[in-house]
Design a protein around this motif. Structure first.
Motif, PDB file in Angstrom:
ATOM      1  N   ARG A 544     -11.884  -4.702  -2.168  1.00 50.06           N
ATOM      2  CA  ARG A 544     -12.241  -4.464  -0.779  1.00 50.06           C
ATOM      3  C   ARG A 544     -10.830  -5.396  -0.108  1.00 50.06           C
ATOM      4  O   ARG A 544      -9.907  -4.773   0.557  1.00 50.06           O
ATOM      5  CB  ARG A 544     -13.124  -5.742  -0.040  1.00 50.06           C
ATOM      6  CG  ARG A 544     -12.986  -5.080   1.188  1.00 50.06           C
ATOM      7  CD  ARG A 544     -14.309  -5.803   2.011  1.00 50.06           C
ATOM      8  NE  ARG A 544     -14.760  -6.344   1.856  1.00 50.06           N
ATOM      9  CZ  ARG A 544     -15.850  -7.084  -0.022  1.00 50.06           C
ATOM     10  NH1 ARG A 544     -16.046  -6.050  -0.474  1.00 50.06           N
ATOM     11  NH2 ARG A 544     -16.596  -7.989   0.386  1.00 50.06           N
ATOM     12  N   CYS A 545     -10.465  -6.547  -1.138  1.00 49.82           N
ATOM     13  CA  CYS A 545      -8.999  -7.432  -0.130  1.00 49.82           C
ATOM     14  C   CYS A 545      -7.317  -6.637  -1.031  1.00 49.82           C
ATOM     15  O   CYS A 545      -6.657  -6.358   0.152  1.00 49.82           O
ATOM     16  CB  CYS A 545      -8.786  -8.775  -1.663  1.00 49.82           C
ATOM     17  SG  CYS A 545     -10.547 -10.580  -0.628  1.00 49.82           S
ATOM     18  N   ASP A 548      -7.774  -3.455   1.337  1.00 52.82           N
ATOM     19  CA  ASP A 548      -7.126  -4.232   2.612  1.00 52.82           C
ATOM     20  C   ASP A 548      -6.076  -4.507   3.175  1.00 52.82           C
ATOM     21  O   ASP A 548      -5.486  -4.481   4.147  1.00 52.82           O
ATOM     22  CB  ASP A 548      -7.911  -5.621   2.843  1.00 52.82           C
ATOM     23  CG  ASP A 548      -9.210  -5.569   3.394  1.00 52.82           C
ATOM     24  OD1 ASP A 548     -10.279  -3.956   3.899  1.00 52.82           O
ATOM     25  OD2 ASP A 548     -10.242  -6.269   3.852  1.00 52.82           O
ATOM     26  N   ASP A 552      -3.527  -2.378   6.001  1.00 55.14           N
ATOM     27  CA  ASP A 552      -3.990  -2.604   7.357  1.00 55.14           C
ATOM     28  C   ASP A 552      -1.960  -3.600   7.588  1.00 55.14           C
ATOM     29  O   ASP A 552      -1.660  -4.465   6.433  1.00 55.14           O
ATOM     30  CB  ASP A 552      -4.432  -4.735   7.597  1.00 55.14           C
ATOM     31  CG  ASP A 552      -4.922  -5.050   8.941  1.00 55.14           C
ATOM     32  OD1 ASP A 552      -4.210  -4.934   9.310  1.00 55.14           O
ATOM     33  OD2 ASP A 552      -5.748  -5.780   8.663  1.00 55.14           O
TER      34      ASP A 552
END
Length: 584
Positions: A544-545, A548, A552
């Motif tokens: 997930r990191c 992201d 983003d």
């Protein structure tokens, strides 16, 4: 000689043996030290042995001129001695030749002993039966010859060349209690107290005649001068009595020395830190060397500097070293065992006991290196190391300075996220604490159409199940910044580090970092500020990191700016004084 001025002008100081030479040299250099010639301990022993032979009546002097017959040194009369040495002294002897010829003519009980390459003048041929000739002799035999005479003759013509000569002939005679009569020239003026430790003569026939006859006719004067000269030279003219002066002079002008002791010359993060300390010590005026076990090179390179490498196991260091630092636990005993080291330091870069299996000799020996307070100064580059050294081992004096980064090498570059995203995994696959397996389990959860995986290792190689697009092995440090700049995200899953350089280096190049927090990176990382962190074992959280960061734009901009700011705070140039203070 022609080039003396030009050559000496490059020097800060000069060392010479006489005042006359010092006066001349001072025209070319700002400071001159007079280190007078002196007799060695060996010469003193030989002189004492000759004195004992004479006292016991066993001094046996032989001459090659008359069939190697023994010479009776105890016969009545006066035995004069001239120890010329080289043939350059012909002019000096000729200066007093009339004095000697007249005395030998008037006094049939006077004999002359000549040692060295002297051409015997025709004026003395009528007295050849009373002249004992000797060629050059071994320095160990010289004291016996000097000891065989009653008076030592040291004529010296007044010239620039002779003014530069030292007082050796007087010292050698004094050590066997032979009184000297010398020309009032050069070093003899500086060293001989007239009528106390020798007789000084102006270079005139009348003065040499009067003073030599007075000395010949006064046994008490000869004995007094001989005893005074002997005592003076014992105190002031033996190498063991004079060495400290020149030692202090050289040391006060000599750069202090610093040695870094490494387990090997194989490059690793800890070795690079140690070499950077070497760079800083050299920059601040130290002579720096590396001492290494199993070296693979003669010089180690760090930045623009190269440091000579001495083999720990095979080369013995006998000279003084002002400061010596161990790093990695295997080097500590070596530093503690060097008797000629003034300051000893242990650069602790990690909890190395955990690199060994529990209940093993290596682990126990590692622990033992943390119990040497009072014998070695503990220094570290990690607040975590500083903490456990104090809390677990009771070391009260631990010095800390932060690790730094070469910002000129690790300059930033914006990443382009429009194409394939490159993930860099770094660490030794064979070291359990590096936890590289977890990194590869994480990338298994990534879309391989979007992500490309590079793996970098200094030691271990990829395991069979690792899925990577490129493996980079044992890359030179100078090439590391470019590798970082070719990658978008560093994935670092180490569980134990003393100081974790790769995250800081990646930030410095403008890249992004996803990692597990540990004691080696805690001092400079902040989740959401300059990196993203996840918990050990949280594979989904790590994936997930990474996603992201890719998705983003605002997050990327924040991490980019703060990562560079963090790296700037660690620039080596801003923490040099901190490093230097470790070894004060």
């Amino acid at each position: 000689v022609i080039r003396m001025g030009r050559t000496l002008s490059l020097c800060d100081a000069a060392i010479t043996t006489t005042k006359a030479l010092a006066d001349e040299l001072s025209r070319y250099v700002p400071e001159v030290y007079i280190n007078r010639n002196a007799a060695s301990e060996e010469m003193l022993v030989c002189s004492e042995a000759a004195l004992e032979l004479r006292r016991s009546g066993k001094l046996n002097v032989r001459t090659s001129r008359f069939g190697k017959r023994n010479i009776n040194i105890d016969r009545q009369g006066i035995r004069l001695g001239y120890f010329s040495g080289s043939i350059t002294h012909n002019d000096d002897f000729n200066m007093i030749l009339p004095v000697i010829a007249n005395i030998m003519k008037a006094r049939t009980d006077v004999t002359l002993c000549v040692v060295g390459e002297l051409d015997l003048p025709d004026e003395l041929l009528p007295y050849k039966e009373r002249i004992d000739r000797f060629p050059f002799v071994d320095h160990k035999e010289l004291p016996k010859l000097i000891c065989s005479v009653d008076i030592n003759l040291i004529p010296l013509a007044d010239s620039i060349f002779n003014k530069a000569k030292s007082e050796n002939k007087w010292v050698e005679a004094a050590l066997v209690k032979a009184p000297s009569i010398a020309s009032n020239v050069g070093a003899f003026v500086e060293c001989i107290a007239d009528n106390e430790t020798g007789i000084l003569c102006d270079n005139t026939i009348s003065e040499w005649t009067d003073k030599l006859l007075s000395l010949m006719d006064d046994r008490m004067l000869r004995d007094r001068i001989a005893e005074n000269a002997y005592n003076h030279c014992l105190r002031n003219c033996i190498t063991t009595k004079t060495a400290q002066g020149i030692t202090d002079f050289i040391r006060s002008r000599q750069a202090p020395s610093f040695a870094m002791v490494l387990p090997s010359t194989e490059i690793s993060g800890g070795i690079l830190v140690a070499l950077r300390h070497c760079e800083i010590m050299r920059e601040y005026g130290y002579n720096v060397m590396v001492i290494a076990g199993y070296p693979t090179c003669d010089y180690m390179i760090s930045g623009d500097e190269s440091f000579p490498v001495i083999w720990l196991e095979k080369e013995k260091i006998e000279g003084r070293i002002d400061k010596m630092a161990a790093t990695m636990w295997t080097t500590v005993d070596y530093v503690l065992g060097q008797q000629n080291v003034v300051g000893r330091y242990y650069l602790v870069q990690g909890y190395e006991a955990d690199f060994s299996e529990k209940n093993t000799p290596g682990r126990m020996r590692t622990f033992a290196t943390y119990g040497k307070e009072g014998y070695i100064q503990y220094v570290t580059i990690s607040r975590w190391c500083e903490s456990w050294l104090r809390d677990e081992f009771g070391i009260r004096d631990v010095r800390y300075a932060p690790n730094g980064l070469e910002r000129d090498m690790f300059y930033p570059q914006k990443r382009n996220f429009s194409g394939k995203i490159r993930i860099l995994i770094e660490g030794d696959s064979e070291a359990a604490h590096k936890n590289v397996d977890e990194s590869f389990r994480i990338v298994e959860g990534l879309d391989r159409d979007i992500y490309e995986i590079w793996y970098l290792s200094y030691n271990g190689t990829p395991k069979s199940w690792y899925c990577c697009d490129r493996f980079i092995h044992k890359v030179e440090y100078k090439d590391m910044p470019d590798i970082y700049r070719q990658c978008h995200i560093l994935l670092k899953t180490s569980l134990l580090e003393s100081f974790s350089y790769p995250p800081l280096e990646m930030m410095a190049t403008g890249g992004y970092v996803v990692l597990i927090e540990n004691e080696g990176n805690r001092q400079f990382i902040e989740n959401g500020y300059n990196c993203l962190t996840f918990e050990h074992g949280d594979i989904e959280g790590a994936v997930r990191c990474i996603n992201d960061i890719v998705s983003d734009d605002d997050l990327r901009e924040r991490l980019f700016e703060n990562g560079i700011r963090t790296a700037d705070e660690r620039d080596w140039s801003s923490i040099k004084q901190d490093i230097l203070s470790l070894y004060d």
